[in-house]
Motif scaffolding. Structure first.
Motif, PDB file in Angstrom:
ATOM      1  N   MET A   1      38.174  37.873  65.546  1.00  0.00           N
ATOM      2  CA  MET A   1      37.602  37.749  66.850  1.00  0.00           C
ATOM      3  C   MET A   1      36.054  37.889  66.697  1.00  0.00           C
ATOM      4  N   PRO A   2      35.249  38.480  67.606  1.00  0.00           N
ATOM      5  CA  PRO A   2      35.673  39.153  68.832  1.00  0.00           C
ATOM      6  C   PRO A   2      36.039  38.160  69.917  1.00  0.00           C
ATOM      7  N   VAL A   3      36.910  38.561  70.822  1.00  0.00           N
ATOM      8  CA  VAL A   3      37.308  37.647  71.882  1.00  0.00           C
ATOM      9  C   VAL A   3      36.215  37.526  72.936  1.00  0.00           C
ATOM     10  N   HIS A   4      35.320  38.498  72.998  1.00  0.00           N
ATOM     11  CA  HIS A   4      34.173  38.428  73.901  1.00  0.00           C
ATOM     12  C   HIS A   4      32.897  38.567  73.084  1.00  0.00           C
ATOM     13  N   ALA A   5      31.948  37.702  73.314  1.00  0.00           N
ATOM     14  CA  ALA A   5      30.725  37.703  72.510  1.00  0.00           C
ATOM     15  C   ALA A   5      29.947  39.008  72.642  1.00  0.00           C
ATOM     16  N   ASP A   6      30.113  39.716  73.761  1.00  0.00           N
ATOM     17  CA  ASP A   6      29.341  40.940  73.969  1.00  0.00           C
ATOM     18  C   ASP A   6      30.096  42.195  73.532  1.00  0.00           C
ATOM     19  N   TRP A   7      31.269  42.017  72.949  1.00  0.00           N
ATOM     20  CA  TRP A   7      32.014  43.191  72.465  1.00  0.00           C
ATOM     21  C   TRP A   7      31.474  43.609  71.107  1.00  0.00           C
ATOM     22  N   TYR A   8      31.562  44.897  70.828  1.00  0.00           N
ATOM     23  CA  TYR A   8      31.222  45.407  69.506  1.00  0.00           C
ATOM     24  C   TYR A   8      32.301  46.400  69.093  1.00  0.00           C
ATOM     25  N   GLU A   9      32.153  47.020  67.927  1.00  0.00           N
ATOM     26  CA  GLU A   9      33.276  47.728  67.316  1.00  0.00           C
ATOM     27  C   GLU A   9      33.841  48.862  68.163  1.00  0.00           C
ATOM     28  N   TYR A  10      33.029  49.512  68.986  1.00  0.00           N
ATOM     29  CA  TYR A  10      33.524  50.651  69.750  1.00  0.00           C
ATOM     30  C   TYR A  10      34.091  50.244  71.113  1.00  0.00           C
ATOM     31  N   ASP A  11      33.952  48.999  71.507  1.00  0.00           N
ATOM     32  CA  ASP A  11      34.406  48.597  72.828  1.00  0.00           C
ATOM     33  C   ASP A  11      35.909  48.741  73.001  1.00  0.00           C
ATOM     34  N   VAL A  12      36.667  48.573  71.904  1.00  0.00           N
ATOM     35  CA  VAL A  12      38.123  48.656  72.047  1.00  0.00           C
ATOM     36  C   VAL A  12      38.557  50.049  72.472  1.00  0.00           C
ATOM     37  N   ARG A  13      37.698  51.047  72.260  1.00  0.00           N
ATOM     38  CA  ARG A  13      38.054  52.403  72.674  1.00  0.00           C
ATOM     39  C   ARG A  13      37.942  52.564  74.191  1.00  0.00           C
ATOM     40  N   THR A  14      37.056  51.825  74.815  1.00  0.00           N
ATOM     41  CA  THR A  14      36.840  51.961  76.251  1.00  0.00           C
ATOM     42  C   THR A  14      37.458  50.821  77.040  1.00  0.00           C
ATOM     43  N   ARG A  15      37.525  49.640  76.459  1.00  0.00           N
ATOM     44  CA  ARG A  15      38.053  48.471  77.170  1.00  0.00           C
ATOM     45  C   ARG A  15      39.484  48.142  76.772  1.00  0.00           C
ATOM     46  N   GLY A  16      39.938  48.771  75.695  1.00  0.00           N
ATOM     47  CA  GLY A  16      41.275  48.471  75.219  1.00  0.00           C
ATOM     48  C   GLY A  16      41.302  47.262  74.313  1.00  0.00           C
ATOM     49  N   LEU A  34      40.661  33.316  61.670  1.00  0.00           N
ATOM     50  CA  LEU A  34      40.472  34.228  60.541  1.00  0.00           C
ATOM     51  C   LEU A  34      39.983  35.559  61.102  1.00  0.00           C
ATOM     52  N   TYR A  35      40.672  36.649  60.766  1.00  0.00           N
ATOM     53  CA  TYR A  35      40.280  37.964  61.255  1.00  0.00           C
ATOM     54  C   TYR A  35      40.226  38.957  60.098  1.00  0.00           C
ATOM     55  N   CYS A  36      39.495  40.034  60.294  1.00  0.00           N
ATOM     56  CA  CYS A  36      39.333  41.057  59.268  1.00  0.00           C
ATOM     57  C   CYS A  36      40.086  42.319  59.665  1.00  0.00           C
ATOM     58  N   GLU A  37      40.869  42.841  58.743  1.00  0.00           N
ATOM     59  CA  GLU A  37      41.567  44.122  58.845  1.00  0.00           C
ATOM     60  C   GLU A  37      42.721  44.104  59.844  1.00  0.00           C
ATOM     61  N   THR A  38      42.441  43.849  61.130  1.00  0.00           N
ATOM     62  CA  THR A  38      43.494  43.907  62.138  1.00  0.00           C
ATOM     63  C   THR A  38      43.187  42.924  63.258  1.00  0.00           C
TER      64      THR A  38
END
Length: 311
Positions: A1-16, A34-38
């Motif tokens: 991904m990211p599925v949103h251009a403005d997302w960064y690594e910590y966003d999944v903690r707050t946005r899911g 192609l994705y990395c890790e998960t």
């Protein structure tokens, strides 16, 4: 991904994790992901499979969900169409999970300095954000420097660390090591420093090591996989016989460099400019083989084979 251009690594903690609608929007009009890790949400793989969109995972073995004991006993999550292993570390274990290609991570030389190193007077270490079990071997570097510093009166020792902790602060006391915090432009780390000392305890090759190589800087690393598959023998430092293990997803061996031998290698390079020049030439040869222009055709071939199901 990211599925949103403005997302960064910590966003999944707050946005899911990405939702089903996120995945549908992201995958539309794609032939391959192609994705990395998960994938963050394994529905991505189900969705891609239903629409004949190929999926490729660049795995980090210690974070690979497929090697969890429960998943090994009874697989429940979908596999990608192809794993592209970034190093030989645990390559056979990844191959047991599904189709795998070993594709080295290329070095982007465009932003790195071109160094001409003729002797070793500055030895540096990159702790970055300290990881579990002192992954980069920072404490071993500090201990080695303390033992050889009296024998190297004009040498400079530098430690780059983005998030200093109390353990490192106590160890640094009286070491004479110059501490540098976060660098706005990481490539500037390689403008100075003659030898990178990086006795990683597990996981081996990493971006700092590769960027040092890309700058022509020799790197002292532990004599374990994948370092001893990729790097010249002269760059490797023995480890102690005791081996610890950790389990994040799969079980990983944790090694400790032989500190007296690491100190000996540092002193040897300080006293022998010819050895440093030889390792500098080796770094340039490695960088030439690992640059984007050399590695990109391997990726294109692997993805082309995948599209034709020759994985």
């Amino acid at each position: 991904m990211p599925v949103h251009a403005d997302w960064y690594e910590y966003d999944v903690r707050t946005r899911g994790a990405p939702s089903k609608s996120d995945i549908e929007d992201f995958v539309s009009n794609l032939d391959l992901v192609l994705y990395c890790e998960t994938p963050l949400n394994y529905d991505l793989l189900w969705y891609c499979r239903e629409r004949n969109v190929k999926t490729v995972c660049q795995p980090n073995y210690e974070l690979l969900d497929y090697v969890r004991p429960s998943e090994r006993r009874r697989p429940t999550i979908p596999r990608p169409d192809l794993f592209v292993a970034p190093s030989p570390w645990h390559l056979e274990d990844i191959e047991r999970i599904g189709p795998t290609r070993y594709l080295p991570v290329p070095i982007d030389l465009s932003d790195l300095p071109r160094r001409d190193i003729t002797r070793a007077r500055e030895f540096f270490h990159i702790a970055g954000r300290p990881a579990f079990k002192d992954r980069n071997g920072t404490l071993a570097f500090i201990e080695a420097v303390k033992s050889v510093r009296p024998l190297m009166p004009d040498a400079v020792f530098t430690l780059y660390c983005q998030q200093m902790n109390d353990v490192f602060r106590r160890a640094l006391d009286g070491s004479g090591i110059h501490l540098v915090g976060p660098m706005p432009r990481p490539a500037d780390i390689f403008q100075t420093g003659d030898v990178l000392v990086l006795p990683r305890r597990y996981g081996g090759l990493c971006l700092p090591a590769q960027e040092a190589i890309g700058s022509g800087i020799p790197v002292l690393m532990t004599d374990v996989s994948p370092n001893n598959v990729v790097l010249p023998r002269e760059w490797l430092v023995p480890v102690r016989p005791e081996v610890a293990t950790i389990r994040i997803c799969g079980r990983v061996d944790v090694h400790t460099v032989d500190v007296p031998k690491l100190a000996h290698e540092i002193l040897h390079l300080y006293r022998h400019p010819a050895a440093v020049r030889h390792m500098h030439e080796q770094a340039k040869e490695l960088a030439a083989r690992m640059r984007w222009e050399e590695i990109l055709p391997l990726y294109k071939r692997a993805l082309s084979d995948l599209s034709q199901r020759r994985v």
